[in-house]
Design a protein around this motif. Structure first.
Motif, PDB file in Angstrom:
ATOM      1  N   ALA A 118       6.604 107.532  63.747  1.00 58.22           N
ATOM      2  CA  ALA A 118       7.296 107.864  62.493  1.00 58.22           C
ATOM      3  C   ALA A 118       6.569 107.226  61.319  1.00 58.22           C
ATOM      4  O   ALA A 118       5.970 106.151  61.450  1.00 58.22           O
ATOM      5  N   THR A 119       6.620 107.897  60.180  1.00 57.95           N
ATOM      6  CA  THR A 119       6.001 107.362  58.969  1.00 57.95           C
ATOM      7  C   THR A 119       7.024 107.110  57.859  1.00 57.95           C
ATOM      8  O   THR A 119       6.685 106.532  56.833  1.00 57.95           O
ATOM      9  N   MET A 120       8.273 107.554  58.078  1.00 67.45           N
ATOM     10  CA  MET A 120       9.291 107.419  57.040  1.00 67.45           C
ATOM     11  C   MET A 120      10.657 107.213  57.683  1.00 67.45           C
ATOM     12  O   MET A 120      10.991 107.881  58.658  1.00 67.45           O
ATOM     13  N   LEU A 121      11.431 106.275  57.127  1.00 65.54           N
ATOM     14  CA  LEU A 121      12.845 106.144  57.461  1.00 65.54           C
ATOM     15  C   LEU A 121      13.639 106.736  56.308  1.00 65.54           C
ATOM     16  O   LEU A 121      13.289 106.516  55.139  1.00 65.54           O
ATOM     17  N   LYS A 122      14.693 107.481  56.625  1.00 65.02           N
ATOM     18  CA  LYS A 122      15.568 108.048  55.604  1.00 65.02           C
ATOM     19  C   LYS A 122      17.010 107.854  56.035  1.00 65.02           C
ATOM     20  O   LYS A 122      17.300 107.691  57.228  1.00 65.02           O
ATOM     21  N   LEU A 123      17.901 107.874  55.075  1.00 65.55           N
ATOM     22  CA  LEU A 123      19.328 107.768  55.334  1.00 65.55           C
ATOM     23  C   LEU A 123      20.072 108.206  54.093  1.00 65.55           C
ATOM     24  O   LEU A 123      19.499 108.334  53.016  1.00 65.55           O
ATOM     25  N   SER A 124      21.365 108.444  54.272  1.00 71.60           N
ATOM     26  CA  SER A 124      22.207 108.660  53.104  1.00 71.60           C
ATOM     27  C   SER A 124      23.261 107.578  53.098  1.00 71.60           C
ATOM     28  O   SER A 124      23.743 107.146  54.148  1.00 71.60           O
ATOM     29  N   VAL A 125      23.580 107.111  51.914  1.00 68.25           N
ATOM     30  CA  VAL A 125      24.552 106.035  51.763  1.00 68.25           C
ATOM     31  C   VAL A 125      25.630 106.495  50.787  1.00 68.25           C
ATOM     32  O   VAL A 125      25.340 107.149  49.783  1.00 68.25           O
ATOM     33  N   LEU A 126      26.875 106.201  51.133  1.00 67.39           N
ATOM     34  CA  LEU A 126      27.983 106.595  50.275  1.00 67.39           C
ATOM     35  C   LEU A 126      27.896 105.863  48.947  1.00 67.39           C
ATOM     36  O   LEU A 126      27.767 104.641  48.908  1.00 67.39           O
ATOM     37  N   GLU A 127      27.995 106.600  47.870  1.00 66.96           N
ATOM     38  CA  GLU A 127      28.013 105.991  46.543  1.00 66.96           C
ATOM     39  C   GLU A 127      29.197 105.026  46.425  1.00 66.96           C
ATOM     40  O   GLU A 127      29.113 104.015  45.730  1.00 66.96           O
ATOM     41  N   ALA A 128      30.272 105.306  47.147  1.00 69.07           N
ATOM     42  CA  ALA A 128      31.475 104.469  47.122  1.00 69.07           C
ATOM     43  C   ALA A 128      31.303 103.169  47.913  1.00 69.07           C
ATOM     44  O   ALA A 128      32.243 102.380  48.006  1.00 69.07           O
ATOM     45  N   ASN A 129      30.124 102.931  48.457  1.00 69.32           N
ATOM     46  CA  ASN A 129      29.847 101.728  49.241  1.00 69.32           C
ATOM     47  C   ASN A 129      28.711 100.947  48.574  1.00 69.32           C
ATOM     48  O   ASN A 129      27.580 100.919  49.066  1.00 69.32           O
ATOM     49  N   PRO A 130      28.993 100.303  47.435  1.00 72.60           N
ATOM     50  CA  PRO A 130      27.919  99.640  46.687  1.00 72.60           C
ATOM     51  C   PRO A 130      27.229  98.515  47.452  1.00 72.60           C
ATOM     52  O   PRO A 130      26.039  98.277  47.235  1.00 72.60           O
ATOM     53  N   ARG A 131      27.932  97.833  48.359  1.00 69.86           N
ATOM     54  CA  ARG A 131      27.272  96.786  49.159  1.00 69.86           C
ATOM     55  C   ARG A 131      26.170  97.391  50.017  1.00 69.86           C
ATOM     56  O   ARG A 131      25.106  96.794  50.196  1.00 69.86           O
ATOM     57  N   ALA A 132      26.407  98.581  50.553  1.00 70.24           N
ATOM     58  CA  ALA A 132      25.382  99.237  51.369  1.00 70.24           C
ATOM     59  C   ALA A 132      24.208  99.674  50.507  1.00 70.24           C
ATOM     60  O   ALA A 132      23.051  99.507  50.906  1.00 70.24           O
ATOM     61  N   VAL A 133      24.489 100.220  49.343  1.00 70.00           N
ATOM     62  CA  VAL A 133      23.403 100.618  48.432  1.00 70.00           C
ATOM     63  C   VAL A 133      22.537  99.401  48.119  1.00 70.00           C
ATOM     64  O   VAL A 133      21.298  99.459  48.180  1.00 70.00           O
ATOM     65  N   THR A 134      23.170  98.277  47.822  1.00 70.02           N
ATOM     66  CA  THR A 134      22.438  97.045  47.517  1.00 70.02           C
ATOM     67  C   THR A 134      21.609  96.590  48.711  1.00 70.02           C
ATOM     68  O   THR A 134      20.439  96.230  48.566  1.00 70.02           O
ATOM     69  N   PHE A 135      22.199  96.616  49.899  1.00 70.24           N
ATOM     70  CA  PHE A 135      21.469  96.205  51.102  1.00 70.24           C
ATOM     71  C   PHE A 135      20.214  97.042  51.291  1.00 70.24           C
ATOM     72  O   PHE A 135      19.109  96.519  51.445  1.00 70.24           O
TER      73      PHE A 135
END
Length: 165
Positions: A118-135
């Motif tokens: 693999a050359t890229m990791l991708k994911l989607s994060v809930l906008e309503a979960n700011p701790r996850a966005v920060t992580f």
């Protein structure tokens, strides 16, 4: 901290353990699906396949510390591009969040992804979960696109993030 490992798991043998973990992490599950976790949620963890892939492209792991299951992770190999690994879910027991567990899991996922080509990791994060966005952004993920909720979706706005390996 004792070493964190990723143990492959499957629905037939590990559904009850996965449900126990999801119940401990019900804060996130309730945010995501609007209700407490149940076996339908666990079935989806093991079986939800992105477009164009099959369950052969899914890898499910328990996040282990000795014999304790601290979390679980599901990855889809080859979504969106053949050399992408899509992290569909990384769910951690709240007692182990903010203690380096997520960083350790991500380190192990990066190693496995690189070994698999693999050359890229991708994911989607809930906008309503700011701790996850920060992580995720602290760990080197950058915005790939914004995915607003649509009438056909689950009602969540999401950030799709990517990380070059």
């Amino acid at each position: 901290m004792t070493e964190i490992t990723l143990k492959p798991i499957n629905k037939a043998e590990h559904a009850e353990d996965a449900l126990d973990l999801a119940e401990r992490a019900a804060d996130y599950v309730t945010l995501e699906i609007g209700r407490a976790p149940d076996m339908d949620y666990i079935n989806e963890f093991f079986e939800a396949v992105p477009p164009g892939l099959t369950t052969d492209n899914l890898y499910a792991f328990a996040v282990m510390q000795e014999t304790a299951m601290l979390g679980m992770v599901c990855v889809a190999e080859g979504y969106e591009l053949p050399t992408d690994w899509w992290i569909g879910l990384m769910l951690l027991d709240p007692a182990f969040r903010g203690r380096g567990t997520g960083r350790a899991v991500l380190h192990l996922l990066r190693k496995r992804a690189r070994r698999a080509g693999a050359t890229m990791l991708k994911l989607s994060v809930l906008e309503a979960n700011p701790r996850a966005v920060t992580f995720w952004t602290r760990e080197g993920f950058v915005p790939h696109r914004y995915a607003p909720a649509t009438p056909e979706s689950d009602g969540h706005n999401r950030w799709v993030l990517k990380h070059q390996l």
